[in-house]
Design an enzyme around this catalytic site. Structure first.
Site, PDB file in Angstrom:
ATOM      1  N   GLN A   1     -32.820  57.687 -30.187  1.00 27.23           N
ATOM      2  CA  GLN A   1     -33.873  57.463 -31.174  1.00 27.23           C
ATOM      3  C   GLN A   1     -34.919  58.573 -31.200  1.00 27.23           C
ATOM      4  OE1 GLN A   1     -34.226  53.043 -29.855  1.00 27.23           O
ATOM      5  NE2 GLN A   1     -34.979  53.135 -31.956  1.00 27.23           N
TER       6      GLN A   1
ATOM      7  N   HIS B   1     -22.213  59.744 -38.667  1.00 26.31           N
ATOM      8  CA  HIS B   1     -21.631  60.902 -39.349  1.00 26.31           C
ATOM      9  C   HIS B   1     -20.429  60.487 -40.206  1.00 26.31           C
ATOM     10  CE1 HIS B   1     -23.378  63.802 -36.090  1.00 26.31           C
ATOM     11  NE2 HIS B   1     -24.283  63.420 -36.971  1.00 26.31           N
TER      12      HIS B   1
ATOM     13  N   ASP C   1     -29.719  63.117 -35.586  1.00 26.17           N
ATOM     14  CA  ASP C   1     -29.353  64.465 -35.149  1.00 26.17           C
ATOM     15  C   ASP C   1     -30.554  65.244 -34.602  1.00 26.17           C
ATOM     16  OD1 ASP C   1     -26.898  63.746 -36.095  1.00 26.17           O
ATOM     17  OD2 ASP C   1     -26.764  65.299 -37.639  1.00 26.17           O
TER      18      ASP C   1
ATOM     19  N   ARG D   1     -40.793  54.326 -19.890  1.00 26.73           N
ATOM     20  CA  ARG D   1     -39.410  53.858 -19.881  1.00 26.73           C
ATOM     21  C   ARG D   1     -38.615  54.662 -20.914  1.00 26.73           C
ATOM     22  NH1 ARG D   1     -36.581  48.848 -22.636  1.00 26.73           N
ATOM     23  NH2 ARG D   1     -34.508  49.301 -21.815  1.00 26.73           N
TER      24      ARG D   1
ATOM     25  N   HIS E   1     -28.514  52.894 -23.052  1.00 28.40           N
ATOM     26  CA  HIS E   1     -29.204  52.309 -24.207  1.00 28.40           C
ATOM     27  C   HIS E   1     -28.345  52.553 -25.455  1.00 28.40           C
ATOM     28  CE1 HIS E   1     -33.353  50.949 -25.733  1.00 28.40           C
ATOM     29  NE2 HIS E   1     -32.527  50.894 -26.769  1.00 28.40           N
TER      30      HIS E   1
ATOM     31  N   ASN F   1     -29.447  48.248 -21.256  1.00 24.32           N
ATOM     32  CA  ASN F   1     -30.440  47.677 -22.156  1.00 24.32           C
ATOM     33  C   ASN F   1     -29.793  46.785 -23.206  1.00 24.32           C
ATOM     34  OD1 ASN F   1     -33.272  47.742 -23.480  1.00 24.32           O
ATOM     35  ND2 ASN F   1     -31.902  48.290 -25.160  1.00 24.32           N
ATOM     36  N   GLU F   2     -30.249  45.535 -23.270  1.00 18.84           N
ATOM     37  CA  GLU F   2     -29.883  44.602 -24.335  1.00 18.84           C
ATOM     38  C   GLU F   2     -28.380  44.453 -24.556  1.00 18.84           C
ATOM     39  OE1 GLU F   2     -33.928  44.943 -27.039  1.00 18.84           O
ATOM     40  OE2 GLU F   2     -32.044  45.676 -27.876  1.00 18.84           O
TER      41      GLU F   2
ATOM     42  N   ASN G   1     -37.044  42.071 -23.267  1.00 14.41           N
ATOM     43  CA  ASN G   1     -37.484  42.604 -24.561  1.00 14.41           C
ATOM     44  C   ASN G   1     -37.651  41.441 -25.525  1.00 14.41           C
ATOM     45  OD1 ASN G   1     -37.015  45.071 -23.359  1.00 14.41           O
ATOM     46  ND2 ASN G   1     -35.267  45.609 -24.643  1.00 14.41           N
TER      47      ASN G   1
ATOM     48  N   TYR H   1     -39.350  40.280 -29.565  1.00 14.75           N
ATOM     49  CA  TYR H   1     -40.000  40.662 -30.813  1.00 14.75           C
ATOM     50  C   TYR H   1     -40.336  39.477 -31.720  1.00 14.75           C
ATOM     51  CZ  TYR H   1     -38.841  45.535 -29.741  1.00 14.75           C
ATOM     52  OH  TYR H   1     -38.769  46.769 -29.150  1.00 14.75           O
TER      53      TYR H   1
ATOM     54  N   GLU I   1     -40.015  45.677 -23.636  1.00  8.59           N
ATOM     55  CA  GLU I   1     -40.194  46.111 -25.034  1.00  8.59           C
ATOM     56  C   GLU I   1     -40.942  45.037 -25.794  1.00  8.59           C
ATOM     57  OE1 GLU I   1     -36.861  47.327 -27.453  1.00  8.59           O
ATOM     58  OE2 GLU I   1     -35.919  48.377 -25.768  1.00  8.59           O
TER      59      GLU I   1
END
Length: 502
Positions: free
Chosen positions: A49, A69, A82, A107, A152, A196-197, A337, A339, A406
């Site tokens: 990211q 891609h 990219d 992190r 991740h 992660n997750e 995490n 949200y 998170e």
């Protein structure tokens, strides 16, 4: 009879922005209690990211490179990772932002393919190793601890080509990668996250084709993925525990993400539906680690539905007694995490047709129209959900140390006057403090997503979650502080969410 393990995915993560409506916290007053001394505050990112440099200096291709891609229309704004936030070249600026805010830890994740281009330890990319060593040294020079995530979501494409997380070989390959990372970076790392997750990896990547690698194997491949993710985590944990802990004095765990699922009414049926849902979402990955084996409700429901669907055995691959023992206890703390939240009511049993994890869980899952609507998809703002989730976790798994790894909110335009983000942070952290003071829940850290705007998976640059703005159309990718960065800095300094506290 149907053959059980034909290869067989689904997606669940999006980012949010405030819209019309309320968050069902009407009348709630933000606490004026303070975080205890020694409470730790951090920020989080993920390699794909932010880093960019997708094929620079010997880095190998990974599944998000490959998938986007090959299918550019899957990203809402047509962008790619990219270049992303160009942290591969601008990591010192990222650390400067963290220093300005005053965070205690950062992190971030290591891109497996940046240090092992083909995913295997027979070919180590020195330039990739140097990048992470330089980042770790920069953090240390600025008094910021590293919390490093080994995985991740960015599996090297070479390992996807052999079946990825549905191939049992991945367990040993991940363990070898983890061991190499401990050897290379462990002197600078006090906290490790193995994976992660797993929910997003397995149900997003192998359940409904919504995330890379885009394999549609609902009800089958997504469960194989879960099995091997948990076994890989356990193997990596044990290697650290037996070979590195005594000399590096670090800690290690897995990060589990979960929404909260609130029963629509106090009826036994709605409560059962909500409990079943959270067991399929959170318990599926927490239960093997903290108690042992899949949750019983999962074992029973998947077995029952599998037989009705014509399979000759359950679609949920069982753990042997040795595997149960190997996975159980592989944590040093619980990392979460969170949200958003959902309502759940009892519903008729889903049709017996094409199997899926969602159908196996059952129930009617929805969000209230009165909750603040996200700019993108399903995400609504429900601050009280974090407190209820934490209380459920304590009731289910006992008095564990918990770190929020998170939590955050996005917008589309990257406004510097991001009062909506300040409000979000204030409300969510207030419910966090309530859980600590009123329910005696042992929470020791909070990690904000994110320090800078980044590439938000299939939403591209539409979802801006940083407390520093990054203009993705500017080749220089300058970091510009938002109002929320000042607010978070003040919380860290004063331990207080308000202008003044008790």
């Amino acid at each position: 009879m149907k053959f059980l393990y034909r290869f067989v995915i689904f997606t669940l993560f999006v980012v949010s922005s405030f819209g019309d409506g309320d968050d069902d916290d009407v009348g709630y007053e933000v606490t004026n209690k303070t975080f205890p001394k020694g409470f730790l505050f951090g920020v989080a990112t993920a390699a794909y990211q932010i880093e960019g440099g997708w094929d620079e200096d010997g880095k190998g291709e990974q599944i998000w490179d490959m998938w986007i891609h090959s299918n550019p229309k899957i990203v809402a704004d047509g962008s790619t990772g990219d270049v992303a936030s160009d942290s591969y070249h601008k990591y010192k600026e990222d650390v400067a932002c963290m220093t300005e805010v005053g965070v205690h830890y950062y992190r971030f994740s290591i891109a497996w393919a940046r240090i092992l281009p083909n995913g295997r330890t027979n070919k180590v990319n020195k330039a990739g190793v140097d990048y992470y060593l330089n980042l770790l040294k920069e953090l240390k020079a600025n008094g910021i601890e590293a919390m490093v995530t080994l995985y991740h979501w960015d599996l090297p494409t070479a390992l996807h080509d052999i079946g990825g997380w549905t191939n049992p070989e991945i367990v040993g390959l991940f363990a070898e990668y983890a061991q190499l990372c401990y050897e290379l970076f462990g002197d600078y790392v006090k906290t490790w996250v193995t994976i992660n997750e797993p929910k997003q990896i397995c149900h997003g990547g192998y359940g409904g084709s919504g995330y890379a690698p885009g394999i549609n194997s609902e009800g089958l491949g997504e469960y194989l993925c879960a099995r091997y993710v948990l076994l890989a985590h356990a193997k990596a944990w044990h290697i650290y525990d037996t070979e590195f802990r005594s000399k590096q004095n670090g800690r290690i765990t897995i990060v589990i993400d979960s929404d909260w699922f609130e029963p629509t009414t106090d009826s036994a049926e709605d409560k059962e539906a909500a409990e079943t849902k959270i067991q399929f979402v959170f318990g599926m990955y927490a239960n093997p680690v903290f108690i042992g084996d899949w949750p019983q409700v999962m074992i029973d429901r998947v077995a029952d539905r599998s037989l009705k669907e014509g399979f000759d055995q359950t679609r949920l691959p069982p753990f042997s007694s040795e595997e149960v023992a190997d996975i159980r206890g592989t944590y040093d703390f619980l990392a979460i995490n969170h949200y958003t939240s959902y309502m759940v009511s009892a519903a008729a049993e889903p049709n017996i047709d094409n199997p899926s994890w969602v159908k196996d869980a059952g129930g009617n899952v929805y969000q209230k129209d009165t909750w603040q609507q996200a700019a993108i998809g399903w995400f609504r703002i429900v601050p009280w959900g974090i407190g209820k989730l934490l209380k459920w976790i304590k009731a289910t798994y006992g008095d564990l140390e918990i770190v929020i790894t998170e939590n955050g909110v996005s917008d589309r335009n990257g406004t510097l006057e991001d009062d909506h983000r300040i409000r979000y942070l204030k409300l969510y952290m207030s419910h966090l403090l309530d859980a600590m003071y009123e329910d005696n829940i042992n929470i020791t850290g909070y990690t904000l997503w994110s320090i800078i705007d980044n590439f938000e998976w299939t939403q591209g640059f539409n979802g801006k979650l940083g407390i520093y703005y990054v203009n993705m159309s500017d080749p220089e990718r300058p970091r510009v502080p938002k109002k929320s960065s000042k607010y978070y800095a003040n919380v860290i300094k004063t331990l207080c969410l308000q202008d003044s506290c008790e």
